[in-house]
Design a protein around this motif. Structure first.
Motif, PDB file in Angstrom:
ATOM      1  N   ALA A 376      19.843   3.123  46.560  1.00 40.06           N
ATOM      2  CA  ALA A 376      18.887   2.077  46.172  1.00 40.06           C
ATOM      3  C   ALA A 376      18.378   1.336  47.403  1.00 40.06           C
ATOM      4  O   ALA A 376      17.184   1.001  47.510  1.00 40.06           O
ATOM      5  CB  ALA A 376      19.545   1.102  45.200  1.00 40.06           C
ATOM      6  N   ALA A 377      19.274   1.081  48.372  1.00 39.96           N
ATOM      7  CA  ALA A 377      18.853   0.439  49.622  1.00 39.96           C
ATOM      8  C   ALA A 377      17.891   1.338  50.392  1.00 39.96           C
ATOM      9  O   ALA A 377      16.934   0.856  51.010  1.00 39.96           O
ATOM     10  CB  ALA A 377      20.076   0.099  50.472  1.00 39.96           C
ATOM     11  N   VAL A 378      18.156   2.641  50.365  1.00 34.22           N
ATOM     12  CA  VAL A 378      17.253   3.591  51.030  1.00 34.22           C
ATOM     13  C   VAL A 378      15.863   3.526  50.404  1.00 34.22           C
ATOM     14  O   VAL A 378      14.837   3.527  51.106  1.00 34.22           O
ATOM     15  CB  VAL A 378      17.804   5.029  50.940  1.00 34.22           C
ATOM     16  CG1 VAL A 378      16.814   6.017  51.550  1.00 34.22           C
ATOM     17  CG2 VAL A 378      19.133   5.138  51.665  1.00 34.22           C
ATOM     18  N   LEU A 379      15.816   3.449  49.088  1.00 35.38           N
ATOM     19  CA  LEU A 379      14.526   3.412  48.402  1.00 35.38           C
ATOM     20  C   LEU A 379      13.751   2.146  48.737  1.00 35.38           C
ATOM     21  O   LEU A 379      12.516   2.168  48.817  1.00 35.38           O
ATOM     22  CB  LEU A 379      14.742   3.523  46.889  1.00 35.38           C
ATOM     23  CG  LEU A 379      15.313   4.865  46.413  1.00 35.38           C
ATOM     24  CD1 LEU A 379      15.495   4.855  44.904  1.00 35.38           C
ATOM     25  CD2 LEU A 379      14.406   6.017  46.824  1.00 35.38           C
ATOM     26  N   LEU A 380      14.465   1.032  48.943  1.00 36.58           N
ATOM     27  CA  LEU A 380      13.781  -0.194  49.363  1.00 36.58           C
ATOM     28  C   LEU A 380      13.147   0.000  50.744  1.00 36.58           C
ATOM     29  O   LEU A 380      12.005  -0.429  50.978  1.00 36.58           O
ATOM     30  CB  LEU A 380      14.763  -1.360  49.387  1.00 36.58           C
ATOM     31  CG  LEU A 380      15.262  -1.860  48.025  1.00 36.58           C
ATOM     32  CD1 LEU A 380      16.296  -2.966  48.210  1.00 36.58           C
ATOM     33  CD2 LEU A 380      14.087  -2.368  47.187  1.00 36.58           C
ATOM     34  N   GLY A 381      13.897   0.629  51.645  1.00 35.16           N
ATOM     35  CA  GLY A 381      13.339   0.926  52.955  1.00 35.16           C
ATOM     36  C   GLY A 381      12.160   1.877  52.871  1.00 35.16           C
ATOM     37  O   GLY A 381      11.168   1.730  53.587  1.00 35.16           O
ATOM     38  N   ALA A 382      12.279   2.871  51.983  1.00 31.80           N
ATOM     39  CA  ALA A 382      11.189   3.827  51.817  1.00 31.80           C
ATOM     40  C   ALA A 382       9.930   3.148  51.276  1.00 31.80           C
ATOM     41  O   ALA A 382       8.804   3.482  51.670  1.00 31.80           O
ATOM     42  CB  ALA A 382      11.622   4.949  50.876  1.00 31.80           C
ATOM     43  N   GLN A 383      10.136   2.182  50.392  1.00 32.89           N
ATOM     44  CA  GLN A 383       8.989   1.458  49.856  1.00 32.89           C
ATOM     45  C   GLN A 383       8.283   0.659  50.955  1.00 32.89           C
ATOM     46  O   GLN A 383       7.052   0.575  50.993  1.00 32.89           O
ATOM     47  CB  GLN A 383       9.445   0.509  48.741  1.00 32.89           C
ATOM     48  CG  GLN A 383       8.312  -0.208  48.036  1.00 32.89           C
ATOM     49  CD  GLN A 383       7.317   0.747  47.390  1.00 32.89           C
ATOM     50  OE1 GLN A 383       7.690   1.810  46.888  1.00 32.89           O
ATOM     51  NE2 GLN A 383       6.035   0.386  47.431  1.00 32.89           N
ATOM     52  N   ARG A 384       9.073   0.111  51.872  1.00 31.84           N
ATOM     53  CA  ARG A 384       8.481  -0.608  52.998  1.00 31.84           C
ATOM     54  C   ARG A 384       7.681   0.336  53.884  1.00 31.84           C
ATOM     55  O   ARG A 384       6.587  -0.023  54.359  1.00 31.84           O
ATOM     56  CB  ARG A 384       9.596  -1.281  53.804  1.00 31.84           C
ATOM     57  CG  ARG A 384       9.100  -2.107  54.972  1.00 31.84           C
ATOM     58  CD  ARG A 384      10.252  -2.797  55.671  1.00 31.84           C
ATOM     59  NE  ARG A 384       9.793  -3.550  56.829  1.00 31.84           N
ATOM     60  CZ  ARG A 384      10.586  -4.242  57.636  1.00 31.84           C
ATOM     61  NH1 ARG A 384      11.893  -4.277  57.398  1.00 31.84           N
ATOM     62  NH2 ARG A 384      10.096  -4.890  58.673  1.00 31.84           N
TER      63      ARG A 384
END
Length: 437
Positions: A376-384
């Motif tokens: 989930a943290a990776v996906l937040l970074g990916a969204q950025r």
């Protein structure tokens, strides 16, 4: 995440590794005299070489019941009279799962003779569990480390080839990307060979030194898991041909349909043989598990391999035409990969964990939750990163890859790559753990 929870709530219980269903005599039974044989019945068919039983550290002979079937769920253990004394007799057993090579172990205890104590430990009780043989912690830790290297090498090699073929053929002539591909190929082959020895030692519950013995490899090759590992090693050898053609042909090879077909075939072979000896075979629908595992591994490989090639190949060059094509193309590809990973991961969790409660009640489920939290943290970074591509990529291209403009995207991609490496570490722990434990 919601799909995962929905599947787990409605999922049937999944079958874990090979377990002991029953024994005759029963565990904890009080016997007037020592038994000549003990029959063990497991939850699934077992091969005789995969079943090991010992009394006081001395191995016992294991055979088949009178039916003589080569594959059956029951085995007969011969108990020599010299190994059994009046009082209490304890048998230690362990069996290696034929599908993924993981061992399951336990102990059986019988009270023998009129003077024997009645305080026999109940089947599956804490006392019995404490007496049961267990794999070496050193072997397991080494196996986890090697599996992490194996997954990383697979992702960088397969994802790197895909990135070059689909988005950045010019990168086939870049020295950094060539070194990444060569290093990942070498690491993948070495990790496969080392992992085979460690898996053999782990399944046989031997010490770390057994991972270097030829006999360990020979015993493993006689099992289904060993055949799969041999095929994976062969796929890495074939991958050397694809890599050599790319090194020699450069951009011309990367654009060639023939090379792309060969790279795709080798990549699929590496991905499939990686998943064939995993937990996807557990549960009631192994076919769905196999498909989901292939999609999951492919998605992760294209995602991580693309991140690495962006970070170490495309972004340092800061060439406007490459930024425009490779970054925007990878942004779309990563979105597809994330969706595929989410769906395939939900199917695998449903297949292996089997129930919502198992996510919280078992070590395997708790480790899976940790992996999902990091993801989930990776996906937040990916969204950025995707937000930068939408709002700043055109400006970066107009400014011809200005360092200050590109720097926030570099940091975002670097953080995303680091977190994906943590996800791979969690995956390595999951692969070397038994579901439901």
């Amino acid at each position: 995440m919601l799909a995962l929870l929905a599947l787990l709530v409605s999922a049937p219980a999944a079958s874990a590794h090979t377990e002991l269903d029953s024994s005759s005599p029963k565990d904890g039974a009080r016997l007037s005299h020592a038994p000549g044989t003990v029959t063990l019945t497991f939850s699934e068919a077992v091969d005789l070489p995969d079943v090991h039983v010992a009394a006081d550290g001395k191995p016992l002979t294991v055979g088949r019941p009178a039916t003589g079937q080569r594959r059956a769920s029951s085995v007969v253990v011969t108990i020599p009279k010299a190994t059994v004394e009046a009082g209490r007799s304890t048998l230690d057993w362990h069996v290696t799962d034929k599908e993924d090579g993981h061992p399951t172990s336990g102990s059986l205890s019988f009270a023998i003779g009129a003077g024997a104590s009645d305080s026999a430990p109940a089947a599956g009780g804490d006392e019995a569990a404490a007496a049961a043989p267990a794999p070496s912690d050193a072997v397991r830790q080494a196996w986890v480390a090697v599996r992490w290297v194996d997954y990383l090498a697979l992702a960088l090699f397969v994802g790197g080839l895909g990135f070059l073929a689909m988005l950045w053929p010019q990168g086939s002539q870049d020295g950094r990307t060539r070194r990444i591909l060569a290093a990942s190929w070498a690491a993948g082959l070495v990790a496969t060979l080392a992992g085979a020895g460690l898996q053999g030692a782990y399944g046989a519950m031997g010490p770390l030194g057994d991972a270097l013995k030829v006999s360990t490899y020979m015993d493993l090759l006689n099992s289904e898991v060993g055949v799969v590992l041999a095929c994976r090693a062969l796929m890495w050898v074939l991958a050397a041909v694809v890599l050599a053609a790319l090194m020699q042909g450069g951009q011309r090879a990367a654009r060639s349909p023939g090379w792309r077909v060969g790279a795709a075939a080798v990549s699929l072979g590496l991905l499939r043989t990686t998943g064939m000896a995993g937990h996807n075979s557990e549960g009631n629908h192994p076919g769905w598990g196999a498909v989901a595992d292939l999609v999951h591994l492919l998605g992760v490989s294209l995602w991580l391999g693309g991140l690495a090639f962006l970070l170490f190949g495309v972004l340092p060059r800061r060439r406007p035409e490459e930024l425009s094509a490779a970054v925007s193309g990878y942004s779309t590809l990563a979105g597809v990969c994330v969706a595929a990973i989410a769906v395939a991961g939900a199917v695998l969790a449903w297949q292996v964990v089997g129930s919502f409660s198992a996510l919280f009640d078992t070590g395997y489920g708790q480790l899976l939750l940790i992996k999902l939290a990091v993801l989930a943290a990776v996906l937040l970074g990916a969204q950025r990163s995707r937000s930068w591509v939408r709002t700043r990529l055109d400006i970066a291209v107009l400014l011809r890859g200005d360092r200050a403009t590109v720097r926030p995207f570099v940091y975002s991609v670097a953080a995303e790559t680091g977190l994906v490496l943590v996800v791979l570490a969690a995956t390595s722990l999951l692969v070397t753990s038994a579901p439901g434990r």
